[in-house]
Structures are given as C-alpha cells and as structure tokens.
Design an enzyme around this catalytic site. Structure first.
Site, short mmCIF file in Angstrom:
data_model
loop_
_atom_site.label_atom_id
_atom_site.label_comp_id
_atom_site.label_asym_id
_atom_site.label_seq_id
_atom_site.Cartn_x
_atom_site.Cartn_y
_atom_site.Cartn_z
CG MET A 263 -1.97 -1.09 1.09
SD MET A 263 -3.31 -0.98 2.27
CE MET A 263 -4.06 0.59 1.87
CG ASN A 264 -0.07 4.23 1.72
OD1 ASN A 264 -1.12 4.51 1.18
ND2 ASN A 264 0.03 3.98 3.01
CB ALA A 265 3.77 1.78 -3.88
CE LYS B 18 -1.43 -0.63 -5.07
NZ LYS B 18 -0.77 -0.07 -3.87
CG ASP C 225 -7.07 1.69 -8.80
OD1 ASP C 225 -5.87 1.39 -8.67
OD2 ASP C 225 -7.67 2.45 -8.02
CD GLU C 226 -7.84 -0.60 -4.80
OE1 GLU C 226 -7.29 -1.64 -4.35
OE2 GLU C 226 -7.60 0.53 -4.34
CD GLN D 171 -6.07 -5.07 -4.59
OE1 GLN D 171 -5.46 -4.66 -5.56
NE2 GLN D 171 -6.54 -4.27 -3.65
CB CYS E 286 13.32 0.67 9.20
SG CYS E 286 13.17 -0.54 7.86
CG HIS F 167 10.25 -3.12 10.99
ND1 HIS F 167 11.23 -2.60 10.17
CD2 HIS F 167 10.68 -2.93 12.26
CE1 HIS F 167 12.20 -2.11 10.92
NE2 HIS F 167 11.89 -2.30 12.19
#
Length: 192
Positions: A11-13, A15, A87-88, A90, A147, A185
């Site tokens: 998420m948050n790349a 797209k 979009d979406e 997946q 990180c 993480h």
C-alpha cells in the site's frame, strides 16, 4: 502488439497515481483509455479512482460476477478503446484475469492492471496470483518502511494500532487500517 501489465506493490506506493498518469498520457495523445475499479472499494465515492495526492477520475465498476471480456468488447464496438486500466486488480477473479487476457490477445488492446500483490497475512490475492502468472510484464512499484527499507508487506491494524493476525482477506481501508512495512518489521509486528 498489445500486452498485459501488472503494476504491483504494497500500500501507498502510488499505484492509483501511476494509473491516472497513464490515463492522462493516453488522453493527451487523443486516445481513449477506459478505467475500471472494484465496486467493493468505495472509500472515495463510487465509480472513482482517487490517489492520495488528490488526483481523481471517473471509472467503470466491476464486481466478481461481471464478464469483463463482454463488457469491454461491447464498449469497444460502440466507441474504440485504446487502453484498459484496472485499479484494485487484486479483487479480480481468476476468470476475469483470463477475460482480460482475451482483450489483449483478441482485440489487441493493452491492459494495465494496478494492485496489491499480497494481503495482510502475506498471502496472494486471487487476482494478483493470476496476474503474476499470466501478465506479459510485471512492474513492482516501490514504497518504503518506516525504517527506510523497501516495504513489501502490509500490516492490518486495530483501532489502537496493533497488528492483526487473522480475519477475512478483504477488509477495505486506508492509512487508518493498513501500514506498509519491510518483511523484518512485518515479522516483528506479528510476533514471528
């Protein structure tokens, strides 16, 4: 010769931003792109693709029972389509991914799909699984963990920000519900 592309990430790349830029590029050249988005995701209104940076465009909705080959073929006969943007992706079914390959192979229309590779449990979504198998081109869009490493996993959080290790695969949400992290993480958050 047309091809099918799968642009995937955590998420948050960006797209949706990338999809909207592709749509703009086609329209700027006098071509007609058609955008589809999942009916299940209406966080920003029905029939809209919206990016976190504020870009927005209307879209056709698709649901699991829809035959995308039939819909796109009929739209193409009525008014020539130069590109299909999903979009979406997946949330596509195996059958719908196959139908989109037919659009590429029979109608010679490029199909560009944008979505998550895996869910909050690290499992592939059905649409992503078949796009990874059948797409001509795979493109990873990258985002970063807190990180600084590449984030390739997604954590689902409860209201207090604790990682959730179970539940339904699909639960629509944004930054309040999900966070992208690196594998290290992700394991730490889930106590692995």
């Amino acid at each position: 010769m047309a091809q099918m592309y799968f642009y995937y990430s955590a998420m948050n790349a960006g797209k949706s931003t990338t999809l909207l830029q592709s749509s703009f590029n086609y329209r700027e050249r006098g071509m007609r792109p058609v955008i589809f988005t999942a009916a299940i995701d209406h966080r920003f209104g029905e029939g809209k693709v919206t990016s976190r940076i504020g870009l927005q465009e209307s879209a056709e909705l698709y649901a699991p029972e829809d035959n995308l080959e039939t819909r796109i073929s009929e739209m193409h006969q009525a008014d020539h389509i130069d590109c299909v943007l999903v979009d979406e992706c997946q949330f596509l079914t195996k059958e719908q991914v196959y139908q989109l390959t037919e659009i590429v192979d029979k109608l010679d229309i490029p199909v560009l799909c944008y979505g998550l590779r895996s869910d909050f449990l690290g499992e592939l979504f059905e649409g992503s699984k078949y796009l990874l198998s059948w797409a001509d081109k795979l493109v990873e869009l990258k985002t970063i963990c807190h990180c600084g490493r590449k984030a390739n996993m997604v954590i689902r959080q409860d209201a207090e920000g604790h990682a959730i290790a179970g539940g339904n695969q699909v639960e629509i949400g944004g930054n309040e519900r999900y966070v992208s992290v690196c594998r290290k993480h992700y394991k730490e958050a889930l106590g692995h």
